[in-house]
Design an enzyme around this catalytic site. Sequence first.
Site, short mmCIF file in Angstrom:
data_model
loop_
_atom_site.label_atom_id
_atom_site.label_comp_id
_atom_site.label_asym_id
_atom_site.label_seq_id
_atom_site.Cartn_x
_atom_site.Cartn_y
_atom_site.Cartn_z
N ASP A 141 -0.59 -24.84 25.15
CA ASP A 141 -1.76 -25.70 25.05
C ASP A 141 -1.54 -27.02 25.78
OD1 ASP A 141 -3.74 -27.12 22.31
OD2 ASP A 141 -4.33 -26.34 24.29
N LYS A 144 -2.83 -27.11 32.03
CA LYS A 144 -3.21 -25.70 32.28
C LYS A 144 -2.51 -25.12 33.51
CE LYS A 144 -5.35 -26.79 28.77
NZ LYS A 144 -4.59 -26.61 27.49
N ASP A 169 -4.18 -21.17 24.87
CA ASP A 169 -5.48 -21.78 24.63
C ASP A 169 -6.17 -22.06 25.97
OD1 ASP A 169 -6.74 -24.88 23.19
OD2 ASP A 169 -7.61 -22.88 23.20
N ASN A 170 -7.50 -22.17 25.95
CA ASN A 170 -8.29 -22.65 27.08
C ASN A 170 -8.26 -21.80 28.33
OD1 ASN A 170 -6.70 -25.52 25.98
ND2 ASN A 170 -8.89 -25.26 25.68
N GLU A 199 -13.50 -25.95 21.42
CA GLU A 199 -13.49 -26.64 20.12
C GLU A 199 -14.72 -27.54 19.95
OE1 GLU A 199 -10.89 -26.40 22.20
OE2 GLU A 199 -10.09 -28.33 22.74
C1 7JE Z 1 4.47 -30.70 30.89
N1 7JE Z 1 4.23 -30.96 29.47
N2 7JE Z 1 5.14 -30.72 28.53
C2 7JE Z 1 4.58 -31.08 27.35
C3 7JE Z 1 3.29 -31.59 27.56
C4 7JE Z 1 2.29 -32.12 26.73
C5 7JE Z 1 1.10 -32.55 27.31
C6 7JE Z 1 0.05 -33.20 26.45
O1 7JE Z 1 0.02 -32.62 25.15
C7 7JE Z 1 -1.31 -33.06 27.06
C8 7JE Z 1 -1.94 -34.17 27.59
C9 7JE Z 1 -3.18 -34.02 28.21
C10 7JE Z 1 -3.79 -32.76 28.32
C11 7JE Z 1 -3.13 -31.64 27.79
C12 7JE Z 1 -3.68 -30.25 27.98
N3 7JE Z 1 -4.88 -29.92 27.25
C13 7JE Z 1 -6.04 -30.00 27.89
O2 7JE Z 1 -6.13 -30.47 29.03
C14 7JE Z 1 -7.26 -29.54 27.17
C15 7JE Z 1 -8.51 -29.92 27.68
C16 7JE Z 1 -9.68 -29.51 27.05
C17 7JE Z 1 -10.99 -29.93 27.60
C18 7JE Z 1 -12.05 -29.02 27.68
C19 7JE Z 1 -13.29 -29.40 28.19
C20 7JE Z 1 -13.47 -30.72 28.62
F1 7JE Z 1 -14.66 -31.11 29.09
C21 7JE Z 1 -12.42 -31.64 28.55
C22 7JE Z 1 -11.18 -31.24 28.04
C23 7JE Z 1 -9.62 -28.71 25.89
C24 7JE Z 1 -8.37 -28.31 25.41
O3 7JE Z 1 -8.28 -27.51 24.30
C25 7JE Z 1 -7.20 -28.70 26.04
O4 7JE Z 1 -6.00 -28.26 25.52
C26 7JE Z 1 -1.90 -31.80 27.14
C27 7JE Z 1 0.91 -32.44 28.68
C28 7JE Z 1 1.89 -31.89 29.52
C29 7JE Z 1 3.09 -31.48 28.94
MG MG Z 2 -6.32 -26.69 24.13
#
Ligand code: 7JE
Ligand code: MG
Length: 214
Positions: A141, A144, A169-170, A199
Amino acid sequence: TQSTRPQRILGAVQQNATRGDPRSVVRAIDQYCRNQEWAMNVGDEKGCILDSVVSEVNPATVLELGTYCGYSTVRIASLLPPHAKLITLEFNPEFAVIARQVIAWAGLEDKIQLVEGASGDLIPKMKEQFGVETFDLVFLDHWKDRYLPDTKLMEECGLLRKGSVLLADNVICPGTPEYLEFVRSSPRYESQYFKSHLEYTKVEDGLEKSVFLG
Ligand SMILES: Cn1ncc2cc([C@H](O)c3cccc(CNC(=O)c4cc(-c5ccc(F)cc5)cc(O)c4O)c3)ccc21
Ligand SMILES: [Mg+2]
């Protein structure tokens, strides 16, 4: 000073959930994000699919990529058998600070190890630093475009065994086209799509469950 969305989510947990009651933490976040402000938690509709996969796998070891505020971390950990462990990776320190407090409020510190850092750096260290053999379940999650490279990395590092389950997810929104193409065409994975919604919205999204065949 202006609060952040993760801080407001933590506030909703502290005001509305019961300490030591993980399901009340999950409920408090869902109510806040549905009624006050959207946030990227897996949410309750996809969360029910997540619950059913966790219960079916009954994992002793779980890896979560992308903690955010700890919603799915708490949701998964609340269903784990005694002595089972969940490692969750979060690279954003602001998210990690909030997630640790959400996990503590749920009373799940003993089951969950939150590790700060990027998946690409931490996955190769899982065996030596965290005493992990293989993962029974991986919940993807995070960014992406990291789903596919990190899946290949987990294979290379010997972290997947015959029967390990990946749950992503997603896969529709925002979408993970390269990952989907890979797990659906590779003879080493048996994949299944669980259609749902993004969600707290009516937009289509879904979870992809992929079993590693070894
Ligand atoms: C490398 N690395 N290692 C650990 C690690 C941890 C992170 C952060 O936890 C992190 C920060 C920002 C974004 C995310 C990904 N999640 C998303 O981008 C997402 C978007 C949407 C959505 C859907 C529709 C929209 F209009 C806008 C956003 C719905 C969803 O359920 C999501 O999970 C995860 C990042 C890289 C990492
Ligand atoms: Mg997600």
